[in-house]
Write a protein that holds these residues in place. Structure first.
Motif, mmCIF file in Angstrom:
data_model
loop_
_atom_site.group_PDB
_atom_site.id
_atom_site.type_symbol
_atom_site.label_atom_id
_atom_site.label_comp_id
_atom_site.label_asym_id
_atom_site.label_seq_id
_atom_site.Cartn_x
_atom_site.Cartn_y
_atom_site.Cartn_z
ATOM 1 N N THR A 40 0.669 -1.292 -0.045
ATOM 2 C CA THR A 40 0.127 -0.035 -0.019
ATOM 3 C C THR A 40 0.851 1.200 0.036
ATOM 4 O O THR A 40 0.567 2.188 -0.745
ATOM 5 C CB THR A 40 -0.875 -0.120 1.308
ATOM 6 N N ALA A 41 1.790 1.250 0.719
ATOM 7 C CA ALA A 41 2.759 2.372 0.873
ATOM 8 C C ALA A 41 3.517 2.805 -0.486
ATOM 9 O O ALA A 41 3.400 3.837 -0.986
ATOM 10 C CB ALA A 41 3.778 2.149 1.977
ATOM 11 N N LEU A 42 3.805 1.864 -1.002
ATOM 12 C CA LEU A 42 4.581 1.982 -2.510
ATOM 13 C C LEU A 42 3.261 2.563 -3.347
ATOM 14 O O LEU A 42 3.575 3.671 -4.150
ATOM 15 C CB LEU A 42 4.943 0.598 -3.066
ATOM 16 N N HIS A 43 2.287 1.937 -3.540
ATOM 17 C CA HIS A 43 1.164 2.448 -4.338
ATOM 18 C C HIS A 43 0.712 3.959 -4.028
ATOM 19 O O HIS A 43 0.492 4.690 -4.878
ATOM 20 C CB HIS A 43 -0.157 1.354 -4.024
ATOM 21 N N GLU A 44 0.723 4.230 -2.702
ATOM 22 C CA GLU A 44 0.355 5.625 -2.346
ATOM 23 C C GLU A 44 1.508 6.558 -2.739
ATOM 24 O O GLU A 44 1.267 7.923 -3.112
ATOM 25 C CB GLU A 44 -0.146 5.743 -1.056
ATOM 26 N N TRP A 92 -2.007 -0.628 -14.502
ATOM 27 C CA TRP A 92 -1.761 -2.092 -14.563
ATOM 28 C C TRP A 92 -0.914 -2.613 -15.734
ATOM 29 O O TRP A 92 -1.355 -1.942 -16.556
ATOM 30 C CB TRP A 92 -2.789 -2.902 -14.022
ATOM 31 N N PRO A 93 0.060 -3.568 -15.898
ATOM 32 C CA PRO A 93 0.509 -4.262 -14.426
ATOM 33 C C PRO A 93 1.389 -3.644 -13.637
ATOM 34 O O PRO A 93 1.877 -2.168 -14.109
ATOM 35 C CB PRO A 93 1.289 -5.424 -15.278
ATOM 36 N N TYR A 94 1.820 -3.944 -12.456
ATOM 37 C CA TYR A 94 3.109 -3.308 -11.706
ATOM 38 C C TYR A 94 2.383 -1.974 -11.020
ATOM 39 O O TYR A 94 3.191 -1.390 -10.238
ATOM 40 C CB TYR A 94 4.062 -3.097 -12.258
ATOM 41 N N GLY A 95 1.013 -1.864 -10.833
ATOM 42 C CA GLY A 95 0.562 -0.589 -10.026
ATOM 43 C C GLY A 95 0.441 -1.066 -8.662
ATOM 44 O O GLY A 95 0.288 -0.205 -8.054
ATOM 45 N N LEU A 96 0.350 -2.329 -8.265
ATOM 46 C CA LEU A 96 0.431 -3.024 -6.963
ATOM 47 C C LEU A 96 -1.092 -2.400 -6.420
ATOM 48 O O LEU A 96 -1.057 -1.666 -5.489
ATOM 49 C CB LEU A 96 1.557 -2.323 -5.952
ATOM 50 N N ASN A 97 -2.101 -2.460 -7.245
ATOM 51 C CA ASN A 97 -3.264 -1.869 -6.835
ATOM 52 C C ASN A 97 -3.959 -2.863 -5.813
ATOM 53 O O ASN A 97 -4.855 -2.373 -5.153
ATOM 54 C CB ASN A 97 -4.269 -1.721 -7.950
ATOM 55 N N TYR A 98 -3.706 -4.057 -5.559
ATOM 56 C CA TYR A 98 -4.284 -4.928 -4.874
ATOM 57 C C TYR A 98 -3.264 -6.172 -4.241
ATOM 58 O O TYR A 98 -2.313 -6.546 -4.966
ATOM 59 C CB TYR A 98 -5.295 -5.826 -5.611
ATOM 60 N N ASP A 99 -3.502 -6.493 -3.137
ATOM 61 C CA ASP A 99 -2.415 -7.566 -2.401
ATOM 62 C C ASP A 99 -2.295 -8.638 -3.189
ATOM 63 O O ASP A 99 -1.061 -9.019 -3.221
ATOM 64 C CB ASP A 99 -3.299 -8.176 -1.100
ATOM 65 N N ASN A 100 -3.063 -9.146 -4.168
ATOM 66 C CA ASN A 100 -2.686 -10.324 -4.988
ATOM 67 C C ASN A 100 -1.741 -10.140 -6.004
ATOM 68 O O ASN A 100 -1.081 -10.687 -6.805
ATOM 69 C CB ASN A 100 -4.035 -11.156 -5.626
ATOM 70 N N TRP A 114 1.349 -8.496 -5.297
ATOM 71 C CA TRP A 114 2.442 -8.371 -4.562
ATOM 72 C C TRP A 114 3.519 -9.381 -4.859
ATOM 73 O O TRP A 114 3.208 -10.475 -4.756
ATOM 74 C CB TRP A 114 2.389 -8.074 -2.943
ATOM 75 N N SER A 115 4.720 -9.049 -4.910
ATOM 76 C CA SER A 115 5.824 -9.877 -4.932
ATOM 77 C C SER A 115 6.911 -8.879 -4.950
ATOM 78 O O SER A 115 7.006 -7.652 -5.228
ATOM 79 C CB SER A 115 5.930 -10.713 -6.066
ATOM 80 N N ASN A 116 8.164 -9.444 -4.406
ATOM 81 C CA ASN A 116 9.414 -8.461 -4.510
ATOM 82 C C ASN A 116 9.719 -8.010 -5.739
ATOM 83 O O ASN A 116 10.014 -6.868 -6.078
ATOM 84 C CB ASN A 116 10.478 -9.286 -3.792
ATOM 85 N N THR A 117 9.557 -8.902 -6.821
ATOM 86 C CA THR A 117 9.915 -8.670 -8.215
ATOM 87 C C THR A 117 8.868 -7.698 -8.478
ATOM 88 O O THR A 117 9.364 -6.527 -9.078
ATOM 89 C CB THR A 117 9.666 -9.909 -8.909
ATOM 90 N N ALA A 118 7.742 -7.715 -8.510
ATOM 91 C CA ALA A 118 6.750 -6.767 -9.001
ATOM 92 C C ALA A 118 6.773 -5.516 -8.090
ATOM 93 O O ALA A 118 6.509 -4.319 -8.971
ATOM 94 C CB ALA A 118 5.340 -7.191 -8.627
ATOM 95 N N ALA A 119 7.281 -5.498 -6.691
ATOM 96 C CA ALA A 119 7.473 -4.083 -6.080
ATOM 97 C C ALA A 119 8.771 -3.692 -6.861
ATOM 98 O O ALA A 119 8.640 -2.202 -7.148
ATOM 99 C CB ALA A 119 7.739 -4.488 -4.726
ATOM 100 N N ASP A 120 9.776 -4.194 -6.987
ATOM 101 C CA ASP A 120 10.756 -3.531 -7.799
ATOM 102 C C ASP A 120 10.449 -3.171 -9.233
ATOM 103 O O ASP A 120 10.943 -1.895 -9.406
ATOM 104 C CB ASP A 120 11.914 -4.500 -8.058
ATOM 105 N N ARG A 121 9.708 -3.683 -10.053
ATOM 106 C CA ARG A 121 9.351 -3.275 -11.073
ATOM 107 C C ARG A 121 8.444 -2.142 -11.153
ATOM 108 O O ARG A 121 8.363 -1.187 -12.057
ATOM 109 C CB ARG A 121 8.603 -4.464 -12.042
ATOM 110 N N HIS A 122 7.521 -2.171 -10.030
ATOM 111 C CA HIS A 122 6.539 -0.859 -9.849
ATOM 112 C C HIS A 122 7.495 0.380 -9.630
ATOM 113 O O HIS A 122 6.958 1.407 -10.384
ATOM 114 C CB HIS A 122 5.806 -1.099 -8.450
ATOM 115 N N HIS A 151 10.571 0.899 -10.796
ATOM 116 C CA HIS A 151 11.174 1.329 -12.179
ATOM 117 C C HIS A 151 10.030 1.808 -13.094
ATOM 118 O O HIS A 151 10.549 2.648 -14.048
ATOM 119 C CB HIS A 151 11.876 -0.156 -12.727
ATOM 120 N N VAL A 152 8.749 1.331 -13.053
ATOM 121 C CA VAL A 152 8.003 1.867 -13.984
ATOM 122 C C VAL A 152 7.380 3.425 -13.760
ATOM 123 O O VAL A 152 7.350 3.948 -14.637
ATOM 124 C CB VAL A 152 6.509 0.845 -14.220
ATOM 125 N N VAL A 153 7.266 3.515 -12.465
ATOM 126 C CA VAL A 153 7.012 4.964 -11.954
ATOM 127 C C VAL A 153 8.029 5.901 -12.381
ATOM 128 O O VAL A 153 7.828 7.042 -12.876
ATOM 129 C CB VAL A 153 6.589 4.835 -10.298
#
Length: 204
Positions: free
Chosen positions: A121-125, A174-182, A184-192, A194-196
């Motif tokens: 959630t913190a990354l998303h916000e 999306w993808p990699y917006g971390l909009n929902y808990d499902n 989540w992964s460390n890879t998705a968080a890193d990519r989030h 990088h995408v932002v």
């Protein structure tokens, strides 16, 4: 001076000099640690955050502050390690907020639901404070339902193949917006992150 006394004097001088030399080396090198390799850390990042706390917090506030602090520390560390984005963020605990929200003015609010007091959630916000869903650049580049900026689009194609794209809607991506808990992964968080950062380079 006898050879024995000369030897003792030489050894004594060496012992006395040793710690001084070592101390001098420590004094010179400690304040200037070697920078981390470029692969580990991007250019100096400047995302900082602070939490507004009640002067005499209740038990509910104390436990919320602890959970929010863990989430924000993890998210800010990830952004700072993987990007050179800058933002000064003020975080508030406001129990009436249904989930959590972030504003381009640098404010993030967490509600009372502890399941949202997470790094995801913190990354998303944090992304919202940087401009995702909140900036004129977002409207210009993401208003059609597909992100049109070249750098972020190229990055997602690198991750997911030549047919990949970034979809947008409701202030989210999306993808990699971390909009929902499902998501989540460390890879998705890193990519989030990088995408932002790529979105910012595109003009977010």
């Amino acid at each position: 001076m006898s050879p024995r006394k000369a030897l003792i004097a030489a050894l004594t001088a060496a012992l006395l000099a040793g710690p001084g030399v070592a101390q001098a080396a420590t004094t010179q090198t400690t304040p200037h640690p070697a920078p981390a390799p470029a692969r580990e850390r991007a250019a100096a990042a400047t995302i900082t955050w602070s939490l507004v706390r009640a002067s005499n917090p209740t038990e509910d506030q104390r436990t919320a502050y602890d959970a929010i602090t863990r989430a924000m520390n993890a998210a800010v560390a990830r952004y700072n390690n993987l990007s050179d984005l800058g933002k000064t963020i003020t975080v508030r605990y406001e129990p009436g907020v249904p989930t959590a929200d972030g504003n381009i003015n640098g404010t993030i609010r967490f509600g009372s639901n502890r399941s949202y007091m997470t790094e995801r959630t913190a990354l998303h916000e944090i992304a919202h404070t940087i401009g995702v869903g909140t900036s004129s650049g977002w409207s210009r580049l993401g208003g059609s339902g597909t992100w049109t900026g070249g750098q972020a689009t190229a990055l997602v194609k690198q991750y997911d193949g030549s047919g990949a794209k970034i979809s947008t809607g409701g202030g989210h991506f999306w993808p990699y917006g971390l909009n929902y808990d499902n998501e989540w992964s460390n890879t998705a968080a890193d990519r989030h992150v990088h995408v932002v950062a790529a979105m910012v380079r595109d003009g977010l």
